[in-house]
Design an enzyme around this catalytic site. Structure first.
Site, PDB file in Angstrom:
ATOM      1  N   LYS A  93      95.389  94.816 -10.504  1.00 35.61           N
ATOM      2  CA  LYS A  93      94.727  94.579 -11.788  1.00 35.61           C
ATOM      3  C   LYS A  93      93.271  94.202 -11.536  1.00 35.61           C
ATOM      4  CE  LYS A  93      96.356  89.780 -11.819  1.00 35.61           C
ATOM      5  NZ  LYS A  93      97.093  88.741 -12.556  1.00 35.61           N
TER       6      LYS A  93
ATOM      7  N   TYR B 207      61.965  81.362 -11.870  1.00 35.34           N
ATOM      8  CA  TYR B 207      61.887  80.854 -13.238  1.00 35.34           C
ATOM      9  C   TYR B 207      61.936  79.325 -13.262  1.00 35.34           C
ATOM     10  CZ  TYR B 207      62.599  85.519 -15.207  1.00 35.34           C
ATOM     11  OH  TYR B 207      62.459  86.828 -15.570  1.00 35.34           O
TER      12      TYR B 207
END
Length: 814
Positions: free
Chosen positions: A484, A708
């Site tokens: 999965k 940043y």
């Protein structure tokens, strides 16, 4: 060389039951998936901890194999028109047969062993000596109890020199391999940490390795390993031929080593003369391997240009190509032995996709065959492997275009091919050629380009982990591989293809769409959908996906849907909640479940299962055992009242390793397949490496800030590297501002400043040799997923599944 089955029975000391006139043997087979020439093949039914070759005999018989070596007979084979040689031990019989075969040839053989470097030394000797001798050598790293006999079996009347490697993992193995290889010249590469777990100490391991040389005439080795005393205990007459640095007592005295401009210049004294050798690399491991080769060449009085040595490719890479193609990159060498292995890999990749198989091949290296005979044999091999299209490149191969009676084109050079109008679409393309043909340019042209951050997935490691986990199980216990979430981020289709090839019994996915994609890719293995939704019922039945049923609402909805579709006995999987309290019927609801199923002929219970909540928590073992007791209570009731059998499974990866006594009829394998074990002692190997490259390096002054919000304040003059991976690729912002690091040239480079969406920055001030274009390891064998998970305070699953789909997956097999 052809053997008669009666002769083989005599050599292996077996009892022959002959019912077929097909009795001439030229090929040995131990893996049913590698079948090429059924009529000429002899299959040895080997039994290992995780598999039994006897169960593949019906399949091989259907494919045309008529000769088998077994240690037990099955009544179901009584009507087979086949020949069976019954022996006490099939592996011993294989080794005895090839030992007899080896004794027929007088050609000198070089035997190589050591902890590391065996394959590289063997391949470099082949590169150096192939123009002087017709060489038979081990394919790739065939150095095991099975690989060595399969290698030596390739010796024939044309062989002028054999070069074989031998590897061991425990006492008692080398004596068996020595009887098969019987080397005249030995090379001992080194003594390291590999396979320490199988021996009491290094002294015992060294003594075992040296048994390969008990009857050799000369042993080549590096004096620094001080093996003389141990060797003389088993061989008192062989010549010791050594090399060493600045040691006049060595046969080859290395007096200086100069590394510059990507090359190493070695000056040495041999037989009183000073000589020079240049090598095209600078790392110490390659230098040691090359010096073994230099010593061997001096021993046999051969002078060769070591600058022609090329890196030894230890893996086949699978890459996504343009126009729906898959590219298998083996653009490193071109010889028949490695071609057979590469074609088997091509078949494994193409087996479930429905894509056409294409081979791009350069001229074949020297084999001892005349060219016409060689390329006739090549064409036959390609037909046996069902190659759909062939492209030959080289002056030799294109002369024999008429030998290939199927779709094919030929070019004199790689440049001619690249300039052509040839098109590829929906094909699996094996690109295999000698280095001199520069086939990497072909791979580059066919490959689908994405940015330079890639997730490398090691298919060998997945196979190893699958077999390791199966070693805890009884042979009859079935397995569900959980694939999965795109196989935990590693690529669902590729992992499913691999595990289907290795006979995994079931696959587990989360939602129906995941299962549908596997079916579209050609996966035939049964698939359980763990979280089905009513809106996807049509997808389930269209692709024959088997739903988990966890409550009465879902049972009624799906059984009604199946009934409207005209289904009968559609397989379903009942989930029991034994204590995790997520999904599932409570154990006391089992009587009502039975009553409901009595009136629903459209479905039939294929398995009943539950989830363990704390299998990896040693302090909660009592809770785990209570869950198992609850499960047994529920399934016992269902077995007594449903009126038919079904499979039971509750163990996950941790459960398999810690509670194998509760394996029932099936287990589910999840994170262990993908490289995460329950502890460091677990023999689970990492399968994934997340890599990128250094885009730019710049000098930034003290007091400046990086990134940043100016979070990366510099307290010294610094070298800052930018790397093209960010949180959109799965690199979590939590790693920024020095909380974690990457590896560049094997050294730690801490993150500086905030992680950006597409870029991150690291401090390489303490790695002065770092350059733009350098490879960067975000996680892998040395900087693990567990390390990163600890930084985030999470589990490894989140790190691995978080790698985004825009990161290209590259699959390789060593």
């Amino acid at each position: 060389m052809i053997y008669n089955i009666a002769e083989i029975a005599r050599i292996t000391r077996g009892e022959l039951s002959q019912k077929s006139d097909t009795c001439e043997i030229g090929h040995l087979l131990t893996d049913s998936r590698n079948l090429t020439y059924p009529e000429e093949s002899l299959f040895f039914a080997l039994k290992t901890k995780t598999n039994d070759g006897h169960k593949y005999i019906p399949e091989l018989y259907e494919c045309g194999v008529r000769n088998f070596v077994v240690f037990e007979k099955d009544s179901s084979w009584e009507n087979y028109e086949a020949n069976f040689v019954v022996v006490d031990d099939t592996l011993e019989a294989l080794q005895r047969l090839v030992a007899s075969h080896r004794r027929k040839f007088k050609a000198p053989v070089i035997g190589i062993t050591g902890s590391n470097g065996k394959t590289v030394v063997k391949e470099w000797l082949y590169q150096l000596l192939q123009d002087r001798f017709i060489i038979t050598r081990s394919p790739k790293s065939f150095n095991s109890q099975i690989g060595v006999p399969l290698s030596v079996w390739q010796m024939n009347e044309r062989t002028e020199l054999g070069i074989f490697e031998a590897g061991i993992s425990q006492p008692g193995e080398m004596q068996l391999l020595e009887k098969i290889i019987r080397p005249r010249i030995g090379i001992f590469t080194n003594l390291g940490e590999a396979h320490n777990e199988g021996f009491v100490d290094n002294e015992e391991k060294l003594a075992e390795k040296l048994l390969l040389f008990q009857d050799c005439k000369v042993l080549v080795y590096a004096k620094k390993y001080a093996i003389e005393a141990a060797f003389r205990k088993i061989n008192k007459t062989a010549q010791l031929f050594s090399w060493a640095f600045n040691d006049a007592t060595a046969n080859v005295n290395i007096t200086s080593v100069d590394k510059s401009f990507g090359r190493t210049t070695v000056r040495y004294i041999f037989e009183g003369k000073e000589e020079t050798c240049q090598m095209p690399f600078t790392d110490d491991a390659s230098l040691e391997n090359a010096l073994h080769c230099l010593a061997l060449c001096l021993l046999i009085d051969v002078r060769e240009d070591f600058l022609k040595l090329e890196p030894v490719a230890m893996r086949l890479e699978v890459k996504q190509g343009k126009n729906g193609c898959q590219i298998i990159n083996d653009s490193y060498n071109s010889d028949m032995g490695s071609l057979v292995i590469a074609l088997d890999f091509l078949n494994a990749q193409a087996e479930h996709t429905g894509l056409r198989k294409t081979l791009i091949l350069s001229d074949i290296a020297q084999t001892g065959f005349a060219d016409a005979e060689l390329y006739t044999h090549l064409a036959s091999l390609m037909q046996q492997k069902n190659v759909g299209r062939f492209i030959g490149i080289g002056e030799h191969i294109r002369k024999f275009w008429h030998q290939f009676p199927f779709e094919s084109r030929f070019f004199a050079t790689t440049a001619d091919f690249l300039a052509s109008d040839i098109k590829f679409e929906n094909e699996v393309i094996l690109v295999k050629g000698a280095r001199s043909f520069a086939f990497e340019d072909i791979v580059s042209g066919l490959e689908l380009k994405r940015h330079e951050t890639v997730l490398e997935v090691n298919l060998n490691a997945i196979t190893h982990n699958f077999k390791t986990l199966k070693s805890f199980l009884k042979p009859e216990t079935k397995t569900v591989a959980m694939i999965k979430a795109n196989a935990y981020g590693c690529g669902a289709v590729e992992v499913a293809q691999l595990l289907q090839h290795h006979h995994c019994d079931y696959f587990g996915v989360a939602v129906a769409d995941e299962g549908a994609e596997l079916r579209k890719a050609g996966i035939r293995t049964p698939i359980i959908v763990m979280d089905p939704e009513p809106s996807s019922f049509d997808v389930l039945t269209a692709y024959h996906l088997e739903p988990e049923i966890y409550n009465f609402r879902m049972l009624r909805l799906f059984s009604d849907f199946a009934d409207r579709q005209g289904e009968r006995d559609y397989p379903i999987h009942l989930k029991i909640d034994t204590g995790m309290h997520r999904l599932g019927f409570m154990p006391d609801e089992c009587p009502a479940v039975v009553k409901e199923l009595e009136h629903t002929p459209s479905v039939r219970v294929e398995s009943v299962f539950s989830h363990l909540a704390t299998a990896d928590c040693t302090d909660m073992d009592e809770f785990t055992k209570q869950q198992i007791a609850n499960f047994s209570f529920a399934t016992d009731y269902l077995r007594q009242n449903l009126g038919y059998p079904f499979l039971r499974h509750i163990l996950n990866t941790a459960g398999v390793q810690r509670f194998p006594e509760y394996q029932y009829e099936m287990v589910r394998l999840g994170i262990g397949l993908y490289g995460i074990g329950i502890d460091e002692k677990s023999d689970i190997r990492p399968i994934a490496t997340l890599r990128s490259v250094v885009l730019q390096i710049k000098d930034v002054a003290e007091g400046e800030a990086v990134g940043y919000s100016r979070k990366g304040l510099l307290h010294r003059p610094s070298r800052i590297a930018a790397i093209p991976i960010g949180y959109a690729d799965g690199l979590h912002r939590a790693f920024g501002n020095g909380n974690s690091y990457v590896l560049i040239r094997g050294k730690k480079a801490p993150f500086i400043g905030n992680i950006c969406m597409d870029i991150c920055m690291v401090d390489v001030t303490d790695i002065p040799e770092a350059c733009e274009g350098d490879s960067v390891e975000i996680f892998g064998a040395k900087h693990t997923i567990n390390d990163l998970a600890d930084v985030m305070g999470t589990i490894p699953y989140e790190i691995l599944t978080g790698v985004s789909n825009r990161v290209k997956r590259v699959y390789y097999q060593e």
